[in-house]
Each structure stands twice: as structure tokens, then as C-alpha cells.
Design an enzyme around this catalytic site. Sequence first.
Site, PDB file in Angstrom:
ATOM      1  N   ALA B 104      43.775  32.424  35.097  1.00  0.00           N
ATOM      2  CA  ALA B 104      43.410  31.636  33.922  1.00  0.00           C
ATOM      3  C   ALA B 104      43.560  30.140  34.157  1.00  0.00           C
ATOM      4  O   ALA B 104      42.826  29.337  33.592  1.00  0.00           O
ATOM      5  CB  ALA B 104      44.237  32.062  32.720  1.00  0.00           C
ATOM      6  N   THR B 105      44.484  29.762  35.021  1.00  0.00           N
ATOM      7  CA  THR B 105      44.641  28.334  35.327  1.00  0.00           C
ATOM      8  C   THR B 105      43.350  27.786  35.921  1.00  0.00           C
ATOM      9  O   THR B 105      42.826  26.759  35.471  1.00  0.00           O
ATOM     10  CB  THR B 105      45.807  28.115  36.318  1.00  0.00           C
ATOM     11  OG1 THR B 105      47.000  28.615  35.726  1.00  0.00           O
ATOM     12  CG2 THR B 105      45.975  26.648  36.652  1.00  0.00           C
ATOM     13  N   GLN B 212      46.150  35.391  26.833  1.00  0.00           N
ATOM     14  CA  GLN B 212      47.124  36.204  26.101  1.00  0.00           C
ATOM     15  C   GLN B 212      46.461  37.146  25.098  1.00  0.00           C
ATOM     16  O   GLN B 212      47.150  37.859  24.373  1.00  0.00           O
ATOM     17  CB  GLN B 212      48.096  35.289  25.347  1.00  0.00           C
ATOM     18  CG  GLN B 212      48.966  34.430  26.227  1.00  0.00           C
ATOM     19  CD  GLN B 212      50.090  35.214  26.870  1.00  0.00           C
ATOM     20  OE1 GLN B 212      50.405  36.317  26.465  1.00  0.00           O
ATOM     21  NE2 GLN B 212      50.687  34.652  27.891  1.00  0.00           N
ATOM     22  N   SER B 232      43.004  36.300  32.462  1.00  0.00           N
ATOM     23  CA  SER B 232      43.960  36.439  33.558  1.00  0.00           C
ATOM     24  C   SER B 232      44.338  37.906  33.719  1.00  0.00           C
ATOM     25  O   SER B 232      44.624  38.594  32.744  1.00  0.00           O
ATOM     26  CB  SER B 232      45.209  35.606  33.256  1.00  0.00           C
ATOM     27  OG  SER B 232      46.178  35.839  34.254  1.00  0.00           O
ATOM     28  N   HIS B 234      47.017  39.330  35.345  1.00  0.00           N
ATOM     29  CA  HIS B 234      48.418  39.756  35.269  1.00  0.00           C
ATOM     30  C   HIS B 234      48.957  39.781  33.836  1.00  0.00           C
ATOM     31  O   HIS B 234      50.057  40.268  33.607  1.00  0.00           O
ATOM     32  CB  HIS B 234      49.314  38.959  36.217  1.00  0.00           C
ATOM     33  CG  HIS B 234      49.492  37.508  35.887  1.00  0.00           C
ATOM     34  ND1 HIS B 234      50.577  37.050  35.204  1.00  0.00           N
ATOM     35  CD2 HIS B 234      48.724  36.431  36.164  1.00  0.00           C
ATOM     36  CE1 HIS B 234      50.476  35.727  35.072  1.00  0.00           C
ATOM     37  NE2 HIS B 234      49.349  35.329  35.656  1.00  0.00           N
ATOM     38  N   THR B 272      35.039  33.537  49.103  1.00  0.00           N
ATOM     39  CA  THR B 272      34.966  34.989  49.086  1.00  0.00           C
ATOM     40  C   THR B 272      35.868  35.573  48.001  1.00  0.00           C
ATOM     41  O   THR B 272      37.033  35.189  47.897  1.00  0.00           O
ATOM     42  CB  THR B 272      35.397  35.545  50.453  1.00  0.00           C
ATOM     43  OG1 THR B 272      34.567  34.953  51.451  1.00  0.00           O
ATOM     44  CG2 THR B 272      35.254  37.053  50.516  1.00  0.00           C
ATOM     45  N   CYS B 358      60.679  33.627  34.143  1.00  0.00           N
ATOM     46  CA  CYS B 358      60.873  32.920  32.882  1.00  0.00           C
ATOM     47  C   CYS B 358      62.317  32.524  32.669  1.00  0.00           C
ATOM     48  O   CYS B 358      62.726  32.209  31.569  1.00  0.00           O
ATOM     49  CB  CYS B 358      60.364  33.744  31.714  1.00  0.00           C
ATOM     50  SG  CYS B 358      61.133  35.339  31.594  1.00  0.00           S
TER      51      CYS B 358
HETATM   52  C1  LIG Z   1      47.680  31.084  27.554  1.00  0.00           C
HETATM   53  C2  LIG Z   1      47.769  31.026  29.034  1.00  0.00           C
HETATM   54  N1  LIG Z   1      46.847  30.334  29.736  1.00  0.00           N
HETATM   55  C3  LIG Z   1      46.882  30.281  31.074  1.00  0.00           C
HETATM   56  C4  LIG Z   1      47.864  30.927  31.803  1.00  0.00           C
HETATM   57  C5  LIG Z   1      47.839  30.833  33.308  1.00  0.00           C
HETATM   58  O1  LIG Z   1      47.326  32.010  33.848  1.00  0.00           O
HETATM   59  P1  LIG Z   1      47.302  32.325  35.414  1.00  0.00           P
HETATM   60  O2  LIG Z   1      48.707  32.619  35.796  1.00  0.00           O
HETATM   61  O3  LIG Z   1      46.411  33.510  35.556  1.00  0.00           O
HETATM   62  O4  LIG Z   1      46.754  31.130  36.113  1.00  0.00           O
HETATM   63  C6  LIG Z   1      48.845  31.645  31.105  1.00  0.00           C
HETATM   64  C7  LIG Z   1      49.963  32.335  31.744  1.00  0.00           C
HETATM   65  O5  LIG Z   1      50.548  32.117  32.701  1.00  0.00           O
HETATM   66  C8  LIG Z   1      48.792  31.696  29.697  1.00  0.00           C
HETATM   67  O6  LIG Z   1      49.717  32.365  29.005  1.00  0.00           O
END
Ligand SMILES: Cc1ncc(COP(=O)(O)O)c(C=O)c1O
Lengths: 106, 434
Positions: B104-105, B212, B232, B234, B272, B358
Site C-alpha cells: 500500500a505504501t 485497512q 495491501s 498483509h 518483474t 508495533c
Molecule cells: C492505512 C494504511 N495505509 C498504508 C499502509 C502501508 O502498507 P504496506 O505495508 O503494504 O506498504 C498501512 C499499513 O501498514 C496502512 O494501515
Amino acid sequence: MAASSRAQVISLYRTMLRESSKFSSYNYRTYAVRRVRDAFRANSNIEDPRTLERLMEEGRNTLAVIQRQVTHTHTHTHYLNFKFFLCASLCVCGGGGGQGGGMCAF
Amino acid sequence: RWKQSLVKMLSSGRSVCSRLLSPLTRLSLRSGYDGRAASTMQKGRADPRVLDAMLPYQVNYYGNPHSRTHAYGWESEKAMETARKQVADLIGADPREIIFTSGATESNNMAIKGVARFYKGKKSHVITTQTEHKCVLDSCRVLEAEGFNITYLPVQKNGVLDLELLEASIRPDTSLVSVMTVNNEIGIKQPIKEIGQICRSKGVFLHTDAAQAVGKIPISVSDWKIDLMSISAHKIYGPKGVGALYVRRRPRVRLEPLQNGGGQERGLRSGTVPTPLAVGLGAACSIAQQEMEYDHQRVSMLADRLVQKLMSEIPEVIMNGDPEQRYHGCINLSFAYVEGESLLMALKDVALSSGSACTSASLEPSYVLRAIGADEDLAHSSIRFGIGRFTTEEEVDYTAEKCIGQVRRLREMSPLWEMFQEGIDLKSIKWTQH
Ligand SMILES: Cc1ncc(COP(=O)(O)O)c(C=O)c1O
């Protein structure tokens, strides 16, 4: 339901419960046992033979997954370099976020 | 004699230890499993069904999914396309609208920077909120440095965005609005469907960070008029290091890629794609779709149980964020007159993993709690509880019990708590600095 298929359902149910209870991880184990029980309970009124057969097929596939994963999560953890085998299921974090907030899996 | 006293010490020590051990540990020990491993709850649990789907690709198929001539390559491309469809199905999208990313980042960076930069000739304004994930806020900061105008909208006291304020903030040069679906710290749900309506009517693209939310609450990108959405793996019991960005085709959303190269993922994300990870994301999505109702009931039940227990046993507990408009798996509570970090330490000792990501509590109260107007003191006393698919009743009860005991203990030591009980209004006290 015919007696023969009832016996098959019960047998599959018992096997799935038995195999689920072999997960070494507490959280996987309790989840698998609960999920199997709830699924069979939810479908206990199904009479239609075709639906029944489809559910049995799904159940057999899930059983195979459980059996493979009970073994894998036990023996191959390090070999496969998976870091995520044990579960943290209830996570408690400092609500005062900062770095901690962003990194929490929940 | 020293031997005797040593034996005494040891045996009393053991009894102390066993009192400190969680019922989980004892439960596991009884079932014949190494209790230490069971009580060491590590973070980032993937679903065994997800692992099962990934294994064949991890072990047997070494193909590069983008080299079309190679037999193995073809196999893994097929698996990747199945995964793409599984992601698309969960959110009501077309598989061609799914771009695999590292998480997600990356998806957030790609969407925000990508759209803003592509349309910068005509539009130079982006709107977001103050309670977004850090990677959204930091992407916006980078854009600011590049000369874009960013509006960081405040949220209401309950954490929800005021729709009228949003509408009034949209300008003719606004290219993008980015609002998260479910907040990772306080669990509140933003009214994305209503926001989508406003954005569509104003001709502005809507991006939502749904890391989330996906797989936990029903989402339809067409009903909600979402143009870009971050996912994301995980967060939905899939592997780490993989995610996706939904990019709408009709009406088409254009974005400048962050990564250039081999032109994979429709040229939007060169590089890739890691087949096992994509397969894991796909499986996680498919399982989430199938289990959503069941998980939702279970998580809500456990969350209610935890909150009920805590609130009925301890006075002055405040839930942060709207009590109704929320995803129940994320609960943020403030225990007045208790320092969050001390409480976390006291709890972690017995129940929680020391290895979890955490654990790094920050001394600064969170910007999210600040944004919802939480008192500085209450922001400092907050603890977040995450409940998921694999959480058990015993864990909830144990955590509640420990939490209640520790809050009582910490309050007994707190002069502020004593003053509060004597009816002294703490706000009226003028603290002097020496
Ligand atoms: C709302 C939200 N956005 C983005 C992220 C980042 O996701 P990722 O670890 O897949 O880059 C997270 C969690 O880590 C999240 O809770």
C-alpha cells in the site's frame, strides 16, 4: 439425506476436526477447528444432493489444505524462509501512533 | 540450609511464574505443545490457505512471468492473471484495472504523485485529510516541495470528514482527492461513497487508501465511484511485500509512473512481478471475499466483548473515534490518568510479543489523535487493540483481565487519579515549570 451420504458427511467432519487440531500454532488450530465446526453447522440443513456433493468436494479440498499446512507450518518454516507462520492474533499497540502506529499490522 | 532456601526460592519463583503465564500458555502446555512458542505471538500472520496457494510457486515454478517464450514463464503468467482477477473480483473491478505493487505504501505514492504530476499542466491542487497514513501525507509533502498546493483537511471530533467542507475545498485546479477508507489507528470509516459522488460531480479524481478496509468491509469501486484504490496483502492475511493499485479505465485515469523500465503492468509499474507474492495476494482476496461475513460477525463479537469488559470494569475509559461508523477490528481506547506507554509495557510483559513491530511506541502523541481533538493527556493514555480472523475468546478475556488489573495498579500510583477522585478539577491547576 440418504444414510450413506450422511455417514460420509460425518466421516469428513470428524477427519477435518481431527486434522485441524494438529496445527501446532494455537491460533491456526483454534481457528481451523472453529471454522470447520461452524461451516458444517451452517450447512446442516442442506438436503439437495447436488449442493451436498459440491460442499463435500469443497470440504475434501479444504481437508487437503489443512493436511498440507499442518505439515508445512511444522517442518518447512525455516527452509522456505517464510517469516509469518506463528500468528499474533490479538495485537495491542500504543495508540499514540508515530512510528508504531504506521507499522502495526492492524 | 542455603540449599533449603534456594529450593524454597525456586519453588516460590515457579508459582509466581505460573501465575504470570497466560491461560494461552497453560492451555498450549496442556495440549502438549511448546507453550513458549504459542505465547510468543509474532506479528504478520498469513492464512494457512494463502500459504498453501503460494507454495507451488515458491518451490516448483521458477519462471519469469514476463518471459513469454519460457514454459515455466507461461505457467506463472497464468497464475498471476488468476490472482489479478481474484483481486478485481473482491472490489468489483476489471482485472485490467489492477496493477501489482510492493504494498500500500507504493500504491499510495504511485497514485498521489502519479496523478498530480500527470495533470500538472492544468491542475496543481490536491486535497487530503490530516488523519491519513504517513505515506500519503509524506507523498503530499514531496508534491508541495515540487510546487503543488495541498489542502490537508481537518476531520471532525469523531474522526469523520465533513462533506460540506470537502465540497467547499474543491477548486477548479484540483486534480485529486485522497481520503482513506478505514483509519489504521482509530478504525473509523470515511463516507467514501458520498465523497465519490462529490468528486465525480466536480470532475476530480478520488483516490482511497483502502489497506485497512479491503476484504473486511464490502467495497465496490463502481458503486462508490472510486478512481484509484490502494490495497495491501498483509492486512488481509496475505504475504508481506505485495499489494495492488486499482486504476480506473472508464473514465480513464492517467498517471505518471514512478518506476520506468520494462513496461510491465501496463507501463505503470515496470519491474518483474513476484509470482508467489501475487498469487498470495490473489488467494488472500479470494478467501477474504468468501469469509467476509463470517469474519465480520466474529470480529464484531470479540470487539464488543473486549470493550464491554473494559468499560464495565474501569471508569474513565474513552473510545477514540466515532463509536458507530467504524471497522470493529481496530479499537483505540484512552485510559484517563494512565500513561499509555506504561500500560503497554505492563501488558506486553505477559501477553504480547516483544518481537512485534508495533512495540515501538512513540513518545509523541499520535497526529491522528491530535487531529480528532483528543486532549493531550488522553492522547498519551491511548492503546490500540487489533482483533482479527485468528483472535480467540481466551486472548480477548485474558487481555481484558490484564488490562483492567494494570490500569487499576497504575492509577493507584498516580497522584492525578487521586486528585481526580477527590473532585479536584485538574484543568484548573496552573502547573509551573521550574
Ligand atoms: C492505512 C494504511 N495505509 C498504508 C499502509 C502501508 O502498507 P504496506 O505495508 O503494504 O506498504 C498501512 C499499513 O501498514 C496502512 O494501515
